[in-house]
Motif scaffolding. Structure first.
Motif, PDB file in Angstrom:
ATOM      1  N   VAL A 157      -3.861   6.605  -7.750  1.00 40.18           N
ATOM      2  CA  VAL A 157      -3.265   5.359  -7.240  1.00 40.18           C
ATOM      3  C   VAL A 157      -4.266   4.670  -6.314  1.00 40.18           C
ATOM      4  N   PRO A 158      -4.710   3.456  -6.680  1.00 39.76           N
ATOM      5  CA  PRO A 158      -5.756   2.806  -5.889  1.00 39.76           C
ATOM      6  C   PRO A 158      -5.305   2.327  -4.504  1.00 39.76           C
ATOM      7  N   ASP A 159      -4.095   1.823  -4.376  1.00 37.67           N
ATOM      8  CA  ASP A 159      -3.647   1.240  -3.106  1.00 37.67           C
ATOM      9  C   ASP A 159      -2.243   1.704  -2.761  1.00 37.67           C
ATOM     10  N   TRP A 160      -2.072   2.069  -1.511  1.00 39.04           N
ATOM     11  CA  TRP A 160      -0.790   2.534  -0.990  1.00 39.04           C
ATOM     12  C   TRP A 160      -0.362   1.632   0.163  1.00 39.04           C
ATOM     13  N   PRO A 168       3.215   3.299  -3.717  1.00 36.57           N
ATOM     14  CA  PRO A 168       2.100   2.639  -4.405  1.00 36.57           C
ATOM     15  C   PRO A 168       2.254   1.119  -4.314  1.00 36.57           C
ATOM     16  N   ALA A 169       1.200   0.419  -3.918  1.00 39.51           N
ATOM     17  CA  ALA A 169       1.255  -1.037  -3.765  1.00 39.51           C
ATOM     18  C   ALA A 169       1.624  -1.728  -5.074  1.00 39.51           C
ATOM     19  N   ASP A 170       1.260  -1.146  -6.208  1.00 42.69           N
ATOM     20  CA  ASP A 170       1.565  -1.758  -7.508  1.00 42.69           C
ATOM     21  C   ASP A 170       3.049  -1.770  -7.847  1.00 42.69           C
ATOM     22  N   PHE A 171       3.878  -1.105  -7.038  1.00 45.75           N
ATOM     23  CA  PHE A 171       5.320  -1.112  -7.287  1.00 45.75           C
ATOM     24  C   PHE A 171       5.974  -2.410  -6.826  1.00 45.75           C
ATOM     25  N   LEU A 175      11.054  -0.931 -13.117  1.00 43.28           N
ATOM     26  CA  LEU A 175      10.691   0.292 -12.402  1.00 43.28           C
ATOM     27  C   LEU A 175      11.904   1.125 -11.995  1.00 43.28           C
ATOM     28  N   PRO A 176      12.952   0.545 -11.405  1.00 41.78           N
ATOM     29  CA  PRO A 176      14.089   1.385 -11.008  1.00 41.78           C
ATOM     30  C   PRO A 176      14.716   2.148 -12.184  1.00 41.78           C
ATOM     31  N   PRO A 230       1.259   3.215 -17.649  1.00 39.72           N
ATOM     32  CA  PRO A 230       2.635   2.698 -17.666  1.00 39.72           C
ATOM     33  C   PRO A 230       2.893   1.641 -16.594  1.00 39.72           C
ATOM     34  N   ILE A 231       2.338   1.799 -15.381  1.00 44.48           N
ATOM     35  CA  ILE A 231       2.578   0.808 -14.330  1.00 44.48           C
ATOM     36  C   ILE A 231       2.006  -0.547 -14.724  1.00 44.48           C
TER      37      ILE A 231
END
Length: 122
Positions: free
Chosen positions: A14-17, A57-60, A70-71, A101-102
């Protein structure tokens, strides 16, 4: 991908949190609402690296909302026995969709992602 005792190294996948406070700010909700969203599998959180504390994860988050689909996908994964950490790892692993998948969810191509998640649950 390096493995940790409890699964893949999420700090590599995961690149960004973002912490819960930043997640709340981006979604326009309270931190307690973020906590509830995590508990109800609308979001997932994990400790990305030792000592970091639980983060999302920032991508969420996209355009001030939880990424579409996503949910429901997190619910399918949890029903299949995945915990948050495993769900995040699955979402950020390249599955030849094309891509992760994201990425498919963020590009509104979630049908194939959900189908794959459902097939894993059985």
């Amino acid at each position: 991908m390096s493995e940790q005792p409890d699964g893949p190294d999420l700090s590599v996948l995961v690149p960004d949190w973002i912490d819960w406070a930043e997640t709340a700010r981006l979604l326009g909700v309270s931190v307690s609402r973020v906590r509830t969203m995590i508990r109800e599998h609308e979001l997932a959180a994990a400790v990305p690296s030792p000592g970091a504390g639980q983060q999302v994860p920032a991508d969420f988050v996209q355009d001030g909302l939880v990424v579409k689909g996503l949910p429901g996908l997190l619910t399918v994964l949890h029903d299949g026995g995945y915990d948050d950490r495993q769900s995040i790892a699955w979402l950020f692993t390249d599955l030849d969709l094309p891509g992760r998948p994201i990425d498919a969810l963020r590009e509104n191509r979630g049908s194939e992602v959900k189908r794959r998640a459902q097939s894993m649950a059985f």
